[in-house]
Design an enzyme around this catalytic site. Structure first.
Site, PDB file in Angstrom:
ATOM      1  N   GLU A   1       0.427  -1.215   0.134  1.00  0.00           N
ATOM      2  CA  GLU A   1       0.439   0.133  -0.134  1.00  0.00           C
ATOM      3  C   GLU A   1       0.623   1.574   0.049  1.00  0.00           C
ATOM      4  OE1 GLU A   1      -3.171   0.024  -0.468  1.00  0.00           O
ATOM      5  OE2 GLU A   1      -4.223  -1.468   0.049  1.00  0.00           O
TER       6      GLU A   1
ATOM      7  N   ARG B   1       1.226   3.728  -3.231  1.00  0.00           N
ATOM      8  CA  ARG B   1       0.229   5.072  -2.872  1.00  0.00           C
ATOM      9  C   ARG B   1       0.997   5.935  -3.000  1.00  0.00           C
ATOM     10  NH1 ARG B   1      -5.532   4.050   0.706  1.00  0.00           N
ATOM     11  NH2 ARG B   1      -5.954   1.724   0.101  1.00  0.00           N
TER      12      ARG B   1
ATOM     13  N   ASP C   1      -5.621  -9.287  -8.415  1.00  0.00           N
ATOM     14  CA  ASP C   1      -5.312  -8.793  -9.666  1.00  0.00           C
ATOM     15  C   ASP C   1      -4.001  -8.387 -10.120  1.00  0.00           C
ATOM     16  OD1 ASP C   1      -5.736  -7.380  -7.018  1.00  0.00           O
ATOM     17  OD2 ASP C   1      -7.392  -6.298  -7.048  1.00  0.00           O
TER      18      ASP C   1
ATOM     19  N   GLU D   1     -12.388   1.012 -10.124  1.00  0.00           N
ATOM     20  CA  GLU D   1     -11.941   0.454 -11.570  1.00  0.00           C
ATOM     21  C   GLU D   1     -12.895  -0.118 -12.603  1.00  0.00           C
ATOM     22  OE1 GLU D   1     -12.180  -0.340  -7.959  1.00  0.00           O
ATOM     23  OE2 GLU D   1      -9.714  -0.687  -7.653  1.00  0.00           O
TER      24      GLU D   1
END
Ligand code: NAG
Length: 554
Positions: A189, A193, A321, A457
């Site tokens: 993360e 980010r 994903d 998404e």
């Protein structure tokens, strides 16, 4: 013009010289037609002036001065930029020559910019410097204590031409963002980010402050690779520079360890230090060597042994994903020079078609399900996260992959659209379940899965499809969803996650995720642009958090 105005003022008028009197005498000698012509000319002049001035006051005017800053001249140019700003000129005028930003150009884009400003204001008033705003209660929330919302959304402000917000955020990063706290953070993360955002802002502005922060953070994050196998641990203590597996398991998440490579490679390229790229690339290489089910991977991997958890779920949703996304994007980032990445991607898409892509009943909607219990059983459920896939498929097709990839993208995108359209809020749930033998409904939403974090998404895929095809239907779909956000997720202090998209009066969750600003609003803004190529996909790859990174030659 000055004379006309001052003639209203008697005193000033009396002080005027004889030459002025001559002008007045001549004026009186003019015919009516001649006078009318002069009046008309002056009126047109005034109108033109007003138009010019008002257009200067809007963000449309963010001028992008193409320049080729060299590192040696960085300091001087930034001083020049600072003084330019004090004269009221936009600081973000100085940017990389690859980009052409004009600010919002139509009503839809202006609306999205207003949404961004609304959320930013709420965050600033109630949660400044904390990771997240809780917009309903007006409180704040800390996850990593890295001012996540500021860092994550700064390049969106930049792309939108919001100078004031960009400057506020930049100052906070410069003065307050530190990585020395003795605190565990999630390796993946923070990479996508924070590291991703810092690198993008460096690339946009060439302000070395961003690169210095990125380097400091990157060096600390390197601790994650200290496992026996080189597969990174999930958690890193940035202050102590130590890393470990999560408390609840020995395993790392497959998508997490394979979704740091764009960022670590860019950090190496920007700092001229191969260390970062080497550590991250070797993870991809190791996973390339592991046995897979026609390119499909289980969602957990052991950082001690370097092997997958054999019976773990196979999914294009949570924890799976972006493994697939970064295969293609790494290949593009490196100028299509690393062939095994493309091979693994193509094989995986074939695997998706063979094992995961099914059609619902009665209307034969294409969806991507999951394999559970070591591929023994098929679960007809699709995470909203999986709606990234149409965009990635379209990106692959635009770069030479087979036509059926694009057909699959179009069909899947429509299914994703229906997961929104099925609800009175016009918002999609976190997870949608599909019927394989129903005569009435193709899909349904369980109450436990009915929440919405305002995820990006679907609008992300709409943007890819719009840029690649130019089909404006995708803009219209995006606009419908944007209305859903405005109507149901907007609160006085920002935008909030929802507990149930099935209810006309949704229950509010009191959380503004940083990706709503970083990704959802950025993709909507880009989607609504009349110019499809504001962020040109032949020059940039978007990281998994919508931070554009430049494509290299190798
Ligand atoms: C645009 O996309 C929509 C949705 O996929 C499709 O129905 C339509 O035929 C497309 N239009 C054109 C001109 O290709």
């Amino acid at each position: 013009i000055e004379t006309w105005r001052s003639s209203d003022n008697k005193d000033q008028y009396l002080e005027q010289s004889t030459s002025h009197r001559k002008i007045i005498r001549r004026w009186n000698q003019l015919s009516r037609l001649q006078r009318s012509l002069v009046y008309a000319f002056v009126i047109i002049l005034v109108i033109l002036l007003v138009i010019l001035l008002t257009s200067k006051a809007t963000p449309t005017n963010i001028k992008v001065e193409l320049n080729s800053l060299k590192n040696s001249s960085l300091v001087n140019d930034h001083q020049a930029a600072d003084s330019a700003q004090t004269r009221g000129r936009p600081l973000v005028g100085i940017i990389n020559s690859m980009l052409c930003l004009k600010g919002p150009g139509n009503a839809r884009q202006f609306a999205v910019v207003e949404s961004f400003k609304h959320a930013w204001r709420g965050y600033k008033d109630h949660a400044w410097g904390h990771d997240n705003l809780k917009p309903v209660s007006g409180m704040s929330f800390d996850w990593f204590s890295l001012g996540l919302t500021i860092v994550d959304s700064l390049d969106t402000a930049y792309i939108m031409g919001l100078n004031e917000e960009f400057e506020e955020g930049k100052e906070w990063i410069k003065n307050e963002l530190i990585f020395t706290k003795n605190k565990d953070v999630n390796f993946f993360e923070v990479t996508i980010r924070v590291l991703g955002a810092l690198l993008t802002n460096f690339h946009f502005t060439e302000d070395v402050m961003f690169l210095d922060k990125a380097k400091d953070l990157g060096e600390r994050l390197m601790a994650a690779f200290s496992s026996p196998s080189g597969i990174p641990y999930s958690d890193v203590n940035l202050g102590a520079r130590t890393a470990h597996a999560p408390e609840w398991s020995h395993y790392s998440t497959t998508a997490e360890v394979t979704t740091v490579q764009l960022e670590f490679r860019e950090l190496s390229r920007a700092t001229n230090n191969p260390m970062f790229e080497e550590a991250a690339s070797s993870v991809s290489e190791k996973i390339h060597q592991l046995p897979k089910k026609h390119g499909l991977v289980p969602i957990f991997i052991n950082p001690n042994t370097g092997h997958f958890l054999p019976h773990a779920t196979i999914t294009l949703g949570a924890r799976g994903d972006s493994y697939y996304e970064y295969l293609l994007k790494q290949w593009l980032q490196t100028g299509k020079t690393i062939n095994y990445l493309l091979d693994d991607y193509v094989t995986a898409v074939e695997g998706v078609r063979e094992f995961l892509a099914k059609r619902s009943s009665p209307n034969k909607r294409l969806f991507i399900g999951e394999l559970t219990s070591g591929s023994e059983s098929f679960n007809p459920k699709m995470d909203h996260l999986t709606c990234f896939l149409p965009g990635t498929l379209a990106l692959g097709h635009a770069n030479g992959l087979p036509d059926w990839h694009m057909t699959m993208a179009e069909e899947l995108l429509y299914t994703c659209y229906l997961t929104y359209a099925a609800h009175p809020t016009f918002l999609a749930p976190e997870i949608t379940h599909f019927n394989m033998a129903s005569t009435t409904d193709d899909m349904y939403t369980k109450t436990a899965d009915a929440h919405s974090l305002l995820r990006p998404e679907f609008v992300e895929s709409l943007w890819y499809m719009y840029q690649i095809t130019g089909n404006t239907t995708y803009q219209d779909w995006g606009w419908q969803i944007y209305q859903g956000f405005e109507k149901y997720a907007k609160v006085p202090n920002g935008y909030t996650s929802l507990a149930n998209v099935k209810a006309e009066k949704p229950i509010l969750r009191d959380m503004l995720e940083s990706f709503f600003l970083s990704e959802t609003l950025k993709y909507l803004y880009l989607l609504f642009s009349d110019d499809r190529f504001v962020i040109d996909l032949s020059k940039y790859v978007m990281n998994s958090e919508a931070h554009p990174l430049p494509i290299h030659k190798n």
